[in-house]
Design a protein around this motif. Structure first.
Motif, PDB file in Angstrom:
ATOM      1  N   ILE A 228       0.818  -1.221   0.000  1.00 58.26           N
ATOM      2  CA  ILE A 228       0.000   0.000   0.000  1.00 58.26           C
ATOM      3  C   ILE A 228       0.850   1.268   0.000  1.00 58.26           C
ATOM      4  O   ILE A 228       0.668   2.161  -0.841  1.00 58.26           O
ATOM      5  N   ASP A 229       1.812   1.367   0.922  1.00 54.60           N
ATOM      6  CA  ASP A 229       2.566   2.611   1.087  1.00 54.60           C
ATOM      7  C   ASP A 229       3.671   2.808   0.046  1.00 54.60           C
ATOM      8  O   ASP A 229       3.958   3.942  -0.348  1.00 54.60           O
ATOM      9  N   GLU A 230       4.302   1.730  -0.402  1.00 54.20           N
ATOM     10  CA  GLU A 230       5.423   1.863  -1.335  1.00 54.20           C
ATOM     11  C   GLU A 230       5.037   1.556  -2.786  1.00 54.20           C
ATOM     12  O   GLU A 230       5.860   1.708  -3.695  1.00 54.20           O
ATOM     13  N   ASN A 231       3.811   1.099  -3.000  1.00 55.27           N
ATOM     14  CA  ASN A 231       3.337   0.790  -4.361  1.00 55.27           C
ATOM     15  C   ASN A 231       4.261  -0.182  -5.093  1.00 55.27           C
ATOM     16  O   ASN A 231       4.616   0.017  -6.267  1.00 55.27           O
ATOM     17  N   CYS A 232       4.651  -1.242  -4.382  1.00 52.60           N
ATOM     18  CA  CYS A 232       5.489  -2.268  -4.991  1.00 52.60           C
ATOM     19  C   CYS A 232       5.404  -3.539  -4.152  1.00 52.60           C
ATOM     20  O   CYS A 232       4.780  -3.565  -3.090  1.00 52.60           O
ATOM     21  N   TRP A 233       6.047  -4.593  -4.660  1.00 54.83           N
ATOM     22  CA  TRP A 233       6.201  -5.831  -3.884  1.00 54.83           C
ATOM     23  C   TRP A 233       7.516  -6.446  -4.304  1.00 54.83           C
ATOM     24  O   TRP A 233       7.808  -6.543  -5.484  1.00 54.83           O
ATOM     25  N   TYR A 234       8.339  -6.821  -3.310  1.00 58.99           N
ATOM     26  CA  TYR A 234       9.683  -7.256  -3.674  1.00 58.99           C
ATOM     27  C   TYR A 234      10.083  -8.591  -3.046  1.00 58.99           C
ATOM     28  O   TYR A 234       9.351  -9.171  -2.255  1.00 58.99           O
ATOM     29  N   ALA A 235      11.263  -9.044  -3.484  1.00 60.10           N
ATOM     30  CA  ALA A 235      11.823 -10.335  -3.071  1.00 60.10           C
ATOM     31  C   ALA A 235      10.886 -11.470  -3.445  1.00 60.10           C
ATOM     32  O   ALA A 235      10.611 -12.366  -2.651  1.00 60.10           O
ATOM     33  N   ILE A 236      10.404 -11.441  -4.682  1.00 58.43           N
ATOM     34  CA  ILE A 236       9.452 -12.435  -5.160  1.00 58.43           C
ATOM     35  C   ILE A 236      10.104 -13.296  -6.242  1.00 58.43           C
ATOM     36  O   ILE A 236      10.827 -12.787  -7.096  1.00 58.43           O
TER      37      ILE A 236
END
Length: 323
Positions: A228-236
């Motif tokens: 929500i806050d960073e508009n991303c998703w990582y380490a996937i």
């Protein structure tokens, strides 16, 4: 060790690359599945006077009726080859492939003609999906834009090599490990994960040609602070050959919410730092959607990234309809 109360199996490393090649042929039906054709004839590709290479084989992937693929296959032993050698070998395969597409097509066609069963499978696929014949099917696959795909089959995959394969190439490189175990009585067991297994599992209800969304499980803190806050998703982790298909990301919030609640369009997919994982940046902040709850089967709750389609998620009553 692999063990049961009758006998134990000890890992037996491959002495030669040819031993690994024999193992691939032994398990190919289970490794690749019924919609893929493995061809292991060795024929040199590339232009005269230019880069020439000898791939270990080719894998024709007919899983996606709208986007059939051909993978150039390299079999390697981690103990015998430095990761730099493997990376250079795959890069040279791509150069040879791009400069000799007509030759590659003819080589694969000749291999199929020597295998009547595999030829009939390609003929049936071509007829069903609007290709005039096998020749036109192969030509359509090989001559389309960004047609080069690589498959590395190796006995052991180190994180450093996987990271290099992600960071150094602009084309998809899939990696499969194949280990061998032997009992005291001489029986063999092979350990492997079927090729693109997670994709296969997720396409029992969703046609692979319709996949455009990755569903990720998210805990409350990570969901709020990152999704929500960073508009991303990582380490996937992602299958490299699936990356061009992924246009959206959906968040499944774990218990106590136990539902897909938000979705975002993906702006870019990039390597995550110096790792073998990825970061997905959103075009805009994630939108809240109608909740898609867990449903009757607790086994449907994502434990790792899963593939589906935006349309299916938006119309789903529960996760039973998503995967």
């Amino acid at each position: 060790m692999l063990w049961n109360n009758e006998e134990k199996y000890i890992e037996v490393p491959y002495d030669k690359e040819s031993d690994l090649e024999d193992a691939v042929n032994e398990v190919k039906d289970a490794l690749f599945g019924s919609t893929r054709i493995y061809l292991d004839d060795k024929k040199k590709i590339g232009q005269k006077g230019g880069t020439n290479n000898l791939p270990d084989g080719y894998l024709i992937d007919l899983t996606n009726k709208q986007d059939p693929k051909i993978f150039v296959v390299e079999n390697d032993l981690a103990s015998h080859q430095h990761l730099k050698h493997i990376a250079v070998q795959i890069l040279e395969f791509s150069l040879s492939f791009e400069t000799s597409k007509v030759k590659v097509k003819n080589i694969i066609k000749e291999m199929l003609q020597k295998r009547p069963g595999e030829w009939k499978n390609c003929e049936a696929f071509a007829k069903k999906n609007g290709y005039e014949n096998v020749d036109y099917l192969l030509e359509s696959i090989i001559h389309k834009k960004d047609s080069f795909n690589a498959l590395l089959i190796i006995d052991e995959l180190g994180e450093e090599l996987e990271t290099v394969l992600i960071s150094r190439f602009k084309f998809p490189v899939e990696v499969t490990t194949l280990k061998r175990y032997k009992s005291e009585s001489g029986k063999l067991l092979y350990e492997f994960e079927p090729f693109l297994n997670e994709v296969t599992e997720d396409t029992e209800k969703v046609d692979i040609s319709d996949i455009d969304t990755i569903v990720i499980p998210a805990r409350e803190d990570g969901f709020k602070e990152v999704f929500i806050d960073e508009n991303c998703w990582y380490a996937i982790r992602l299958n490299s050959s699936m990356i061009p298909k992924i246009k959206y990301i959906a968040a499944y919030q774990v218990a106590p919410i136990s539902a897909i609640t938000h979705m975002a369009e993906i702006k870019s997919i990039e390597q995550w730092k110096d790792t073998n994982k990825y970061i997905l940046h959103f075009t805009e902040p994630a939108e809240k959607i109608k909740k898609v709850p867990l449903g009757t089967s607790k086994g449907k709750a994502p434990q790792s990234p899963r593939y589906s389609s935006r349309e299916r998620i938006l119309n789903a009553k529960s996760l039973d309809n998503v995967f």
